[in-house]
Structures are given as structure tokens and as C-alpha cells.
Design a protein around this motif. Structure first.
Motif, short mmCIF file in Angstrom:
data_model
loop_
_atom_site.label_atom_id
_atom_site.label_comp_id
_atom_site.label_asym_id
_atom_site.label_seq_id
_atom_site.Cartn_x
_atom_site.Cartn_y
_atom_site.Cartn_z
N SER A 63 0.84 -1.20 0.00
CA SER A 63 0.00 0.00 0.00
C SER A 63 0.87 1.24 0.00
O SER A 63 1.93 1.28 0.65
CB SER A 63 -0.91 0.03 1.23
OG SER A 63 -1.68 -1.14 1.33
N VAL A 64 0.41 2.25 -0.73
CA VAL A 64 1.06 3.56 -0.72
C VAL A 64 -0.03 4.60 -0.58
O VAL A 64 -1.18 4.39 -0.99
CB VAL A 64 1.89 3.82 -1.99
CG1 VAL A 64 3.04 2.84 -2.09
CG2 VAL A 64 1.01 3.75 -3.24
N ARG B 161 3.06 4.06 3.93
CA ARG B 161 3.55 2.88 3.25
C ARG B 161 3.23 1.67 4.13
O ARG B 161 3.43 1.69 5.33
CB ARG B 161 5.07 2.93 3.03
CG ARG B 161 5.57 4.18 2.29
CD ARG B 161 5.21 4.16 0.82
NE ARG B 161 5.82 5.29 0.12
CZ ARG B 161 5.25 6.47 -0.02
NH1 ARG B 161 4.06 6.71 0.52
NH2 ARG B 161 5.85 7.44 -0.68
N ARG C 116 -5.28 6.18 -0.21
CA ARG C 116 -4.32 5.07 -0.14
C ARG C 116 -4.65 4.07 -1.24
O ARG C 116 -5.82 3.73 -1.43
CB ARG C 116 -4.37 4.37 1.22
CG ARG C 116 -3.96 5.25 2.40
CD ARG C 116 -4.17 4.55 3.72
NE ARG C 116 -3.86 5.41 4.85
CZ ARG C 116 -4.07 5.07 6.13
NH1 ARG C 116 -4.60 3.88 6.42
NH2 ARG C 116 -3.75 5.91 7.09
#
Length: 686
Positions: free
Chosen positions: A175-176, A182, A679
């Protein structure tokens, strides 16, 4: 659709896998129920109160959560907030309570207590940052002191998160997001020792988040779980190891006047050295056996927690030169055993289950309060070694007298022992706070009656007593270790309308008095008796296989019952929640698409005893949309605070002093809701 008519202990096994919460209360006369694929598990014939329930793994996975602790908001009427960015334990609100960091909300994960007794920062400290949502198989919740099985901290409610023994498929996700977010997760389970149905599950998580703050939180977390299980939910055992480590900067609440005067931005902080670090390591085991007419289970745990927390809430009020920062270190080892045995019996046309349980817990604690400058200790306010030991014995009988009447009667006996000693012998702190001991015992009876079902509708009447333990330092100083609570509740639950589950409850909850150890000051504060009235209305509607709707409303009235407070017009309880609501739309199995929108309303609250200062209500809208590709790939976009509302996550009213001010100023201090952020998560199932 699926029809079933369970027998008592077959039901216990089946409901564990079907994610229902209270199999011990069902028997072979239960009516047939229709479950819609993906729906909330029916509680008709199972729950003892309108406020009890269970949330499935599928429903938990559909929630959009900014922090792991917000998973508890799946409990209708519960609000999870934060006043210090990342890393610190959440703030909880339920049934007219500002529960601070967990007092009167008993929380367990896999049978291990999360509430930390006699904590440096506050009684019942509940840090759920070690939780990995992807492993949560279900959430069971209860409200009110009506269950003999639940003891300390459970007067307002109890929430239990159960981890899965196996994963249907392994998962790897990355995930970013904005603000330095992060996250990476790898989890899977594999069959080992197949002859005995053995499985090994593992999960490892790494996370970083700055948040929207001017000085980023730089929250770094490393988290892991390793579990071996053998057998089945009702006939088997598990051994689980968990490890969590984190450190962070903190942007605590700030005074409203500074923002209005342009001295601070909404996401600014005052003391840039605030923050903390924490770790939690645990080893636990659980064993269960079920026969035709008996069921037994034993759980044991060993937990090592450590927290170093640095805060500054009054800025330069006490020390105009160096500031008011203080440290609250806490390290402890918690050990315990939770065992129960149940017998099923038929008496004529009636059937019953009698359960006897024993709960033992010991906390060996070293904590204190220190004056600090930029995280460097310059003076000791107090430093303590605390040993707190408790034993709880309970018996509970659930009897179905006829097809339309069943009762649950329970009696719980608790004994506590507190031993507080200075951990820095010969210091000024040791002279001011000498060693002391205290002990207390309490009996807590409870009784519930359930009438129905008639037309897929049940009626509930509940009465019970509970308690919460006081901080050991307050218990020793004031000789008041355990605080009695008394609850009454009437409720109804119905599934008469097709595909709609609805419940309504009205309740009253009294506490004999409010006594708290204020970790921020190292002192004990005594309060008046209190009373709370409330009503809760919860609905779950699944009109189609691919769409579900949640609509929950809760309102409460909390007042002090002290004669002096009432006479002075100061009977309001600061921070006591008065109203909350949630509306959620969840789409799943719409081809490759899934998604959700959740609107949360957090109502206004009194911030002063005379109600002269109140917080404003806040509304937030979160959502997510996902798409599944062939081959086990899924892409999800999560959105938080979609409307970018400039509202508070939490508000307080107290005196503080900014640098340059000549006198302390009474003011509202607030922590803002995080600004709109997104996200993106890519998940590979294997």
C-alpha cells in the motif's frame, strides 16, 4: 440460502465457523433461520441482550479503517478517536462514556486482555496498534454488565477479536498513500501434520506513516504473528506468538486560541520532542474439547509490554522556561489463565447449559512519571513497582424453559490484591509516595430473560452488576480498589422484515463513584456517583446479494449524582458522548467490483461540568473502491475524510499557557481530523 437446526454442541462447533458469538446459549429447540450469503450472523436464539452481536470476517474486511483500533467501530454505537496522531492508544466513546484509553470497555484479542491495569498514562490503557485486520476472523461484542464471563472494564461493553487459524488463501499486499503512508503485508497458512489437521499460520507487517502534521509523525511499525493450530475450533488447540515494535513523533492537541490568532496551523504542534516508542511480545495457547454433553476450554498467556511516552499538554504553564513535558514509562509482564467447563442437560422439556469458569491474572509493573526536557529526565514525580493480582470465579446457567422463554443467570466473584512500592528507594518520590497494599472482593450477580421468538422477533430484559478496578496507586491511597456498576436494560431484536436485522435497546447504568489516578499529574482524583440513560437503534439490511446497508443511532444522557454538583448546576460529565450515528453502504460481488461508503456522525459533548463549554459535532465520510483481476490480483483505493471536513477528532477544555503568555488561559484544546487522503493497495492472493 442455508437452513439448519443445530443441536447444542454441534451448534457450538458450527457457530464458531459461521462467526456467531454465543453458542453456549443455543439448544436443539432453536428455530430454523435463513442466512443470506455474506450477511451478518443472526443472533435470534443466541444473544442474551439486544446490545450483543457478532461481526463476520467479510464485514470486517469491508471496513475502511485509518488505524487498526478503528476496527472496533463495527460495534454499533462505538466511536474510536485519537488525540495524538499515530502510535498512541486510541480514545473510545460508548454509551454515554468518554472511555479515555479503554476504561469500562473490556477488549481482548484471541482471549488475551488488551486493557492494561494501573498503567502510567491511564487505567485500562488499550493499545490495538499490534492488531492485523486481515487476520481477524470475527468481532464479538456485548454491552452492559450482564455477562458473568466478562469482568473488569466490561460495564459499558466488551469487544473480543478472534484471529483465524487458517487463511483460505495466502495474501501479499503493498500500500502507498499520501503523507508518507507505506504498508506491506505477507500472510499465509500451510497444512502441517495433516493426520491431525495441523496448520501453521504466519503474518508479517511493516508500516510507515507521517500523517498530515507539519512535523511528520514518522510512525514506524513492525508486526508479526506465528500460530500453530491443530484440530478444529471446538476440538483442538493453538499456540500463538506475536511481536510488535513501533516508535513515533507526536502532534498532540493544541489550543483553539492559537489557531484563531494565527499563531499555529491546524496541523502544527508546540513541543516537537513529544512522541514515544512501544513494544508488545506475547505467547499464548488455547485448548478446547467438546463432547456430546460437555465442553471445556483453557487459555493461557504471557505478555510483555513496554511504553515510553513523552507528552506536553499545558506547554509552559508550570515551567515557563523549559516547558511542561513529562514522561510516562511503563513496562510490565502480564500472565494469566482463563478456563471454563460447561455441562448440557435436559430436564423434561427444558434444556440448559451450566458453565463454570476461572480467570487468573497477574501484572508485574514498573512505571512512573518524570519531568523531562526534550525527552531527557530532569526530575522524578513518582516511580513505582506495582504487583496487581486478581482471581475471578463465575457460574452461569442458560436454560430454555419453553420454545418462547429462556433465561441466563450468572454470579461472579472477584478478588483483587494491590501491592505498590517505590522503585527508586530513598528518592523524594519514595518519601512522598510510600509503599502500600490494598485488597478487595466483590460479588456480581446478573440475570437475563429472553421472550420469543414470535414472528422472528425476540424481547430482552437484563439486569446485572459489574465493576472496574481502580489504578493500584489510587486504590492504595484512597482504599477504594473496585467500583461497583449497576445496569438495567430492555430490548427487542427482529428479523420479521425479510433481509433486515434490527435491534432496539434502552438502558440505565449507574456507578457508585468515579475515582481515577491521573497519570499526567501523578495524583488521585475522586468523583461523584454517576448515572447514564440511553437508547440504541441498530439496523443491518441486505436487499441484494451484492449490497448491504448499516444504519446505527445511539443517544445517551450522562450526569453526576453528587448532591453538591447538582446543587451547583455542575452535574455534567466532561467528554461524555451524547449522540453518535453511522450510515454505511457496502457493495460486494458485483462482478469484479466492490466498494463502500461510510458516514460517521460524532455528536457534541459537554466539556465542562456546568455545560458552559461544549464541543462541536463532527461528520466524516470514508470510502473505498476495489477491482479484482483474474489470477488473484486486486486493486483497492481507500479514501478518508472525503469531504475534507475541518473538524475535531477530539476536544478538551482546560488551562494552558503558551510561550509569551503571562497567565494560564482556560481554552478548548483540540486534535484535528486528518485531512482528505488516499491510499492505494495492490493485493495478490495465492
Amino acid at each position: 440460502m442455508m437452513l439448519f437446526r443445530p443441536t447444542p454442541f454441534a451448534l457450538a462447533a458450527a457457530l464458531c465457523t459461521l462467526l456467531a458469538s454465543s453458542a453456549s446459549h443455543a439448544d436443539d429447540t432453536l428455530m430454523q433461520r435463513v442466512l443470506i450469503d455474506g450477511s451478518r450472523a443472526s443472533q435470534l436464539g443466541i444473544a442474551d441482550a439486544a446490545g450483543d452481536g457478532s461481526v463476520t470476517q467479510q464485514q470486517l474486511a469491508a471496513r475502511t479503517t485509518y488505524r487498526p483500533g478503528e476496527l472496533l467501530e463495527a460495534t454499533p454505537g462505538l466511536i474510536v478517536s485519537q488525540h495524538s496522531g499515530e502510535g498512541k492508544a486510541n480514545q473510545f466513546y460508548l454509551r454515554g462514556f468518554n472511555l479515555d484509553h479503554g476504561t469500562d470497555l473490556r477488549t481482548t484479542v484471541d482471549g488475551m486482555p488488551v486493557n492494561q491495569r494501573s498503567h502510567a498514562h491511564g487505567q485500562g490503557w488499550t493499545d490495538l496498534n499490534f492488531l492485523i485486520p486481515e487476520l481477524a476472523a470475527r468481532l464479538d461484542y456485548k454491552k452492559g454488565p450482564y455477562s458473568a464471563e466478562e469482568g473488569d472494564f466490561a460495564s459499558a461493553g466488551a469487544a473480543s477479536i478472534i484471529y483465524a487459524n487458517r487463511l483460505v488463501r495466502g495474501v501479499a499486499s503493498a500500500s502507498v498513500g499520501q503523507n508518507g503512508y507505506r504498508r506491506a503485508l505477507l500472510a499465509d497458512s500451510a497444512s502441517v501434520n495433516e493426520a491431525n489437521n495441523g496448520a501453521l499460520l504466519y503474518a508479517i507487517e511493516a508500516l510507515h506513516n507521517d500523517g498530515p502534521y507539519t512535523r511528520g509523525d514518522d510512525y514506524k511499525k513492525l508486526n508479526g504473528v506465528l500460530r500453530y493450530s491443530q484440530g478444529y475450533a471446538n476440538n483442538g488447540f493453538t499456540v500463538t506468538a506475536m511481536a510488535y515494535n513501533a516508535d513515533w513523533n507526536a502532534t498532540d492537541q493544541i489550543p483553539l486560541r492559537a489557531v484563531q490568532q494565527g499563531l499555529l496551523g491546524r496541523y502544527d504542534g508546540i513541543d516537537n520532542t513529544d512522541g514515544g516508542k512501544a513494544h508488545r511480545y506475547s505467547l499464548s495457547g488455547a485448548w478446547q474439547r467438546s463432547g456430546e454433553d460437555t465442553a471445556a476450554k483453557v487459555g493461557a498467556y504471557l505478555i510483555a509490554n513496554q511504553l515510553d511516552l513523552y507528552s506536553n499538554f499545558t506547554y509552559f504553564m508550570d515551567d515557563p522556561v523549559n516547558g511542561d513535558q513529562f514522561a510516562q514509562p511503563d513496562r510490565r509482564v502480564t500472565s494469566g489463565v482463563d478456563a471454563s467447563h460447561a455441562w448440557h442437560a435436559h430436564i423434561g422439556e427444558a434444556s440448559s447449559i451450566t458453565t463454570v469458569g476461572l480467570q487468573l491474572q497477574n501484572d508485574n509493573i514498573f512505571n512512573g512519571l518524570y519531568k523531562t526536557v526534550a525527552r531527557r529526565a530532569v526530575a522524578t514525580t513518582r516511580a513505582d513497582h506495582i504487583v496487581e493480582t486478581s482471581a475471578g470465579l463465575y457460574v452461569e446457567n442458560s436454560t430454555r424453559w419453553s420454545p418462547v422463554l429462556r433465561t441466563t443467570a450468572g454470579l461472579r466473584a472477584d478478588a483483587y490484591r494491590f501491592d505498590v512500592r517505590p522503585s527508586e528507594a530513598g528518592s523524594a518520590s519514595a518519601l512522598e509516595h510510600p509503599a502500600g497494599r490494598a485488597s478487595d472482593r466483590l460479588l456480581s450477580p446478573s440475570l437475563s430473560a429472553v421472550f420469543g421468538p414470535w414472528a422472528l422477533t425476540e424481547f430482552y430484559a437484563n439486569a446485572g452488576t459489574g465493576f472496574h478496578s481502580n489504578d493500584a496507586r489510587g486504590a492504595v491511597a484512597a482504599d477504594a480498589p473496585l467500583v461497583r456498576s449497576r445496569g438495567l436494560e430492555l430490548g427487542v431484536r427482529s428479523e420479521w422484515l425479510p433481509r433486515l436485522q434490527t435491534s432496539l435497546s434502552v438502558y440505565r447504568l449507574d456507578f457508585d463513584f468515579e475515582l481515577s489516578y491521573v497519570g499526567d499529574a501523578g495524583a488521585t482524583e475522586a468523583g461523584d456517583p454517576s448515572r447514564r440513560y440511553g437508547v440504541e437503534f441498530s439496523n443491518y439490511y441486505k436487499p441484494f446479494k451484492w449490497l448491504s446497508v448499516d444504519a446505527d443511532l445511539a443517544f445517551a444522557r450522562a450526569r453526576s449524582r453528587g448532591a453538591e454538583a447538582r446543587a451547583a448546576g455542575a452535574a455534567y460529565i466532561p467528554g461524555a458522548v451524547e449522540g453518535v450515528a453511522q450510515l454505511a453502504l457496502t457493495v460486494d460481488k458485483l462482478g469484479p467490483w466492490s466498494g463502500a461508503l461510510r458516514l460517521r456522525w460524532f455528536g457534541p459533548r459537554p466539556l465542562a461540568e456546568d455545560n458552559s463549554v461544549r464541543s462541536r459535532a463532527s461528520q466524516t465520510l470514508n470510502g473505498r473502491i476495489g477491482y479484482k483481476f483474474a489470477g488473484g490480483m486486486q486493486l483497492e483505493l481507500e479514501a478518508f475524510n472525503l469531504a475534507n471536513r475541518r473538524v475535531s477528532a477530539i476536544d478538551y477544555y482546560y488551562a494552558s499557557r503558551l510561550k509569551g503568555e503571562t497567565q494560564p488561559v482556560d481554552d478548548v484544546h483540540f486534535h484535528p481530523i486528518e485531512s482528505r487522503s488516499f491510499r492505494l493497495m495492490l493485493t495478490r492472493s495465492f
